[in-house]
Motif scaffolding. Structure first.
Motif, PDB file in Angstrom:
ATOM      1  N   VAL A  52      34.253  17.927  -0.478  1.00 56.07           N
ATOM      2  CA  VAL A  52      34.868  17.878  -1.805  1.00 56.07           C
ATOM      3  C   VAL A  52      35.548  16.539  -2.040  1.00 56.07           C
ATOM      4  O   VAL A  52      35.449  15.945  -3.125  1.00 56.07           O
ATOM      5  N   ARG A  53      36.231  16.021  -1.025  1.00 60.22           N
ATOM      6  CA  ARG A  53      36.957  14.755  -1.176  1.00 60.22           C
ATOM      7  C   ARG A  53      35.992  13.591  -1.424  1.00 60.22           C
ATOM      8  O   ARG A  53      36.230  12.739  -2.291  1.00 60.22           O
ATOM      9  N   LEU A  54      34.904  13.546  -0.673  1.00 58.91           N
ATOM     10  CA  LEU A  54      33.940  12.460  -0.844  1.00 58.91           C
ATOM     11  C   LEU A  54      33.192  12.587  -2.162  1.00 58.91           C
ATOM     12  O   LEU A  54      32.890  11.577  -2.810  1.00 58.91           O
ATOM     13  N   GLU A  55      32.915  13.802  -2.580  1.00 61.85           N
ATOM     14  CA  GLU A  55      32.260  13.991  -3.884  1.00 61.85           C
ATOM     15  C   GLU A  55      33.148  13.490  -5.015  1.00 61.85           C
ATOM     16  O   GLU A  55      32.678  12.843  -5.959  1.00 61.85           O
ATOM     17  N   ARG A  56      34.420  13.760  -4.940  1.00 58.06           N
ATOM     18  CA  ARG A  56      35.345  13.284  -5.973  1.00 58.06           C
ATOM     19  C   ARG A  56      35.456  11.760  -5.965  1.00 58.06           C
ATOM     20  O   ARG A  56      35.544  11.126  -7.014  1.00 58.06           O
ATOM     21  N   ALA A  57      35.470  11.182  -4.764  1.00 60.00           N
ATOM     22  CA  ALA A  57      35.568   9.728  -4.682  1.00 60.00           C
ATOM     23  C   ALA A  57      34.354   9.056  -5.302  1.00 60.00           C
ATOM     24  O   ALA A  57      34.481   8.061  -6.033  1.00 60.00           O
ATOM     25  N   ILE A  58      33.161   9.563  -5.049  1.00 59.52           N
ATOM     26  CA  ILE A  58      31.951   8.960  -5.619  1.00 59.52           C
ATOM     27  C   ILE A  58      31.895   9.208  -7.115  1.00 59.52           C
ATOM     28  O   ILE A  58      31.504   8.323  -7.892  1.00 59.52           O
ATOM     29  N   ARG A  60      26.933  12.844 -11.795  1.00 67.46           N
ATOM     30  CA  ARG A  60      26.905  13.926 -10.820  1.00 67.46           C
ATOM     31  C   ARG A  60      26.718  13.344  -9.420  1.00 67.46           C
ATOM     32  O   ARG A  60      26.239  12.215  -9.265  1.00 67.46           O
ATOM     33  N   VAL A  61      27.076  14.146  -8.428  1.00 69.53           N
ATOM     34  CA  VAL A  61      26.894  13.773  -7.030  1.00 69.53           C
ATOM     35  C   VAL A  61      26.128  14.907  -6.356  1.00 69.53           C
ATOM     36  O   VAL A  61      26.605  16.046  -6.320  1.00 69.53           O
ATOM     37  N   HIS A  62      24.936  14.607  -5.871  1.00 67.45           N
ATOM     38  CA  HIS A  62      24.127  15.591  -5.155  1.00 67.45           C
ATOM     39  C   HIS A  62      24.451  15.528  -3.669  1.00 67.45           C
ATOM     40  O   HIS A  62      24.493  14.442  -3.077  1.00 67.45           O
ATOM     41  N   VAL A  63      24.679  16.685  -3.078  1.00 63.26           N
ATOM     42  CA  VAL A  63      25.001  16.798  -1.650  1.00 63.26           C
ATOM     43  C   VAL A  63      23.817  17.486  -0.970  1.00 63.26           C
ATOM     44  O   VAL A  63      23.408  18.583  -1.367  1.00 63.26           O
ATOM     45  N   ASN A 122      31.680  -0.795  -5.239  1.00 63.04           N
ATOM     46  CA  ASN A 122      31.691   0.666  -5.190  1.00 63.04           C
ATOM     47  C   ASN A 122      32.049   1.175  -3.801  1.00 63.04           C
ATOM     48  O   ASN A 122      32.801   2.150  -3.652  1.00 63.04           O
ATOM     49  N   LEU A 123      31.517   0.533  -2.779  1.00 62.22           N
ATOM     50  CA  LEU A 123      31.845   0.931  -1.413  1.00 62.22           C
ATOM     51  C   LEU A 123      33.337   0.767  -1.127  1.00 62.22           C
ATOM     52  O   LEU A 123      33.965   1.634  -0.504  1.00 62.22           O
ATOM     53  N   ALA A 124      33.893  -0.339  -1.576  1.00 63.76           N
ATOM     54  CA  ALA A 124      35.321  -0.578  -1.348  1.00 63.76           C
ATOM     55  C   ALA A 124      36.175   0.445  -2.089  1.00 63.76           C
ATOM     56  O   ALA A 124      37.211   0.898  -1.571  1.00 63.76           O
ATOM     57  N   LEU A 125      35.766   0.824  -3.292  1.00 62.05           N
ATOM     58  CA  LEU A 125      36.533   1.804  -4.058  1.00 62.05           C
ATOM     59  C   LEU A 125      36.507   3.170  -3.393  1.00 62.05           C
ATOM     60  O   LEU A 125      37.535   3.851  -3.299  1.00 62.05           O
ATOM     61  N   VAL A 126      35.345   3.584  -2.923  1.00 57.29           N
ATOM     62  CA  VAL A 126      35.250   4.880  -2.238  1.00 57.29           C
ATOM     63  C   VAL A 126      36.065   4.868  -0.953  1.00 57.29           C
ATOM     64  O   VAL A 126      36.781   5.836  -0.632  1.00 57.29           O
ATOM     65  N   ALA A 127      35.981   3.796  -0.180  1.00 62.14           N
ATOM     66  CA  ALA A 127      36.751   3.706   1.060  1.00 62.14           C
ATOM     67  C   ALA A 127      38.250   3.754   0.795  1.00 62.14           C
ATOM     68  O   ALA A 127      39.009   4.421   1.517  1.00 62.14           O
ATOM     69  N   ALA A 128      38.691   3.060  -0.236  1.00 57.87           N
ATOM     70  CA  ALA A 128      40.119   3.089  -0.580  1.00 57.87           C
ATOM     71  C   ALA A 128      40.539   4.468  -1.059  1.00 57.87           C
ATOM     72  O   ALA A 128      41.659   4.926  -0.789  1.00 57.87           O
ATOM     73  N   TRP A 129      39.660   5.139  -1.786  1.00 63.16           N
ATOM     74  CA  TRP A 129      39.968   6.487  -2.269  1.00 63.16           C
ATOM     75  C   TRP A 129      40.148   7.443  -1.097  1.00 63.16           C
ATOM     76  O   TRP A 129      41.076   8.245  -1.057  1.00 63.16           O
ATOM     77  N   LEU A 130      39.273   7.360  -0.107  1.00 63.26           N
ATOM     78  CA  LEU A 130      39.384   8.219   1.073  1.00 63.26           C
ATOM     79  C   LEU A 130      40.613   7.871   1.909  1.00 63.26           C
ATOM     80  O   LEU A 130      41.235   8.758   2.524  1.00 63.26           O
ATOM     81  N   ALA A 131      40.961   6.593   1.954  1.00 66.15           N
ATOM     82  CA  ALA A 131      42.107   6.167   2.753  1.00 66.15           C
ATOM     83  C   ALA A 131      43.426   6.691   2.209  1.00 66.15           C
ATOM     84  O   ALA A 131      44.429   6.705   2.937  1.00 66.15           O
ATOM     85  N   GLU A 132      43.449   7.109   0.949  1.00 66.30           N
ATOM     86  CA  GLU A 132      44.668   7.695   0.410  1.00 66.30           C
ATOM     87  C   GLU A 132      45.024   8.997   1.119  1.00 66.30           C
ATOM     88  O   GLU A 132      46.191   9.424   1.079  1.00 66.30           O
ATOM     89  N   PHE A 133      44.060   9.630   1.750  1.00 65.77           N
ATOM     90  CA  PHE A 133      44.305  10.893   2.458  1.00 65.77           C
ATOM     91  C   PHE A 133      44.288  10.703   3.976  1.00 65.77           C
ATOM     92  O   PHE A 133      44.292  11.677   4.719  1.00 65.77           O
ATOM     93  N   GLY A 134      44.219   9.465   4.437  1.00 66.49           N
ATOM     94  CA  GLY A 134      44.212   9.195   5.859  1.00 66.49           C
ATOM     95  C   GLY A 134      43.004   8.376   6.255  1.00 66.49           C
ATOM     96  O   GLY A 134      42.139   8.052   5.442  1.00 66.49           O
ATOM     97  N   GLY A 135      42.936   8.044   7.498  1.00 65.53           N
ATOM     98  CA  GLY A 135      41.828   7.248   7.977  1.00 65.53           C
ATOM     99  C   GLY A 135      42.028   5.764   7.721  1.00 65.53           C
ATOM    100  O   GLY A 135      43.097   5.304   7.293  1.00 65.53           O
ATOM    101  N   ARG A 136      40.963   5.024   7.935  1.00 63.56           N
ATOM    102  CA  ARG A 136      41.028   3.560   7.818  1.00 63.56           C
ATOM    103  C   ARG A 136      39.842   3.053   7.006  1.00 63.56           C
ATOM    104  O   ARG A 136      38.681   3.292   7.376  1.00 63.56           O
TER     105      ARG A 136
END
Length: 336
Positions: A104-110, A118-121, A168-182
């Motif tokens: 869910v978190r990665l789908e929202r980031a993309i 839409r984001v297909h999983v 786009n890659l940098a934006l998704v990575a920064a979005w995920l980093a808001e919840f932890g990780g690097r």
């Protein structure tokens, strides 16, 4: 009449089907008794386990996200992998619960990217035994890409620009980093160009020159409101005036026809105005200040058209008022 199966399935008529024309269905191969091992099974090495963190755009304690090695036709294609070498059905409860959260978190980031509808999983898992989930972004407004053929369109569409892809890659990575990780993906560097290159790329050099001229005009207008006093050196003051008469007499003043010019009989230079302003701070009387401002310098002859106007006093002469014939009026003579 016997029903004959169609030569191709019905989905070939769907608007989302990426091909047209005469198509033919392949013949199915005979099933094999034993399937070959996938990557990470048996003696085959696991690509995901051997990949360093630098190969990913975001890494966490138990999950990692990687991208393709180059831009593709879709705005974003990412793969979510677990750090532990497990398949989907092998996940313990903790990782299974986190898989739902990460999905869910990665789908929202993309989906937060510009131009993504839409984001297909997807999860196939026929090539690698290491768990990996595919996330494919469908461009907004591209209704023909809806449905199950989005992965095919990704290889057909022209790739997006590398700058947009890295952003786009940098934006998704920064979005995920808001919840932890690097986050490991960095935005593209700004391509600085020389001013000459920017000018060459501008569509209108004439418009640029006009804009520059407008800036110069505005500076001139500001300078006309507060003019700077003319500074005259001693060498220029001692030099003979080319416009003077041959016998050293007073020269004829030139008439200034500009809109702000004064009449010939009341010409006041910037230096004279500065001298008059400075004289107000002296301890002398008002009459002496007026006498100093009206005194003619020794080195410069008096103008014929400026007999009554104030003249800059010479620093080498005493304050004195003289008439046209060189006499000192009796009312301003020094007391005996």
């Amino acid at each position: 009449m016997h029903d004959t199966p169609p030569s191709v399935p019905d989905f070939t008529q769907w608007p989302s089907f990426p091909f047209e024309g005469d198509l033919r269905v392949k013949q199915l191969d005979d099933p094999v008794p034993v399937e070959p091992p996938r990557k990470g099974e048996g003696l085959r090495e696991c690509t995901a386990c051997n990949a360093p963190d630098d190969a990913y755009i975001w890494v966490g304690e138990r999950w990692r996200v990687r991208a393709m090695d180059r831009p593709t036709g879709l705005p974003m294609v990412l793969i979510l992998e677990s750090r532990t070498h497990l398949d989907l059905g092998d996940l313990p409860n903790l990782l299974a619960a986190e898989l739902g959260v990460m999905t869910v978190r990665l789908e929202r980031a993309i989906r937060s990217l510009d131009g993504v509808a839409r984001v297909h999983v997807n999860r196939w898992g026929d090539g690698s035994a290491h768990l990996h989930m595919w996330f494919l972004a469908r461009p907004y407004g591209r209704l023909q890409l809806r449905g199950t053929f989005l992965s095919l369109w990704d290889s057909i569409l022209p790739p997006i620009s590398e700058a947009q892809w890295r952003e786009n890659l940098a934006l998704v990575a920064a979005w995920l980093a808001e919840f932890g990780g690097r986050p490991l993906a960095e935005p593209p560097r700004i391509q600085w160009q020389a001013p000459s290159s920017l000018l060459a790329q501008s569509a209108a050099a004439a418009a640029h020159a006009a804009a520059a001229q407008e800036e110069v005009v505005s500076v001139i207008e500001a300078a006309e409101e507060i003019p700077e006093p003319a500074v005259e050196s001693d060498a220029d003051a001692d030099a003979p005036d080319p416009g003077a008469d041959g016998d050293g007499g007073p020269k004829t003043p030139a008439l200034d026809t500009s809109p702000g010019a004064a009449s010939p009989g009341a010409t006041v230079t910037g230096a004279t105005a500065a001298s008059a302003a400075a004289s107000t701070h002296s301890d002398s009387s008002t009459a002496e200040a007026m006498a100093e401002s009206a005194t003619a310098p020794e080195d410069a002859p008096e103008s014929a058209g400026d007999r009554r106007g104030p003249v800059m006093p010479s620093p080498r002469s005493a304050p004195t008022i003289v008439t046209d014939d060189g006499r000192i009026p009796p009312d301003v003579r020094a007391p005996r």
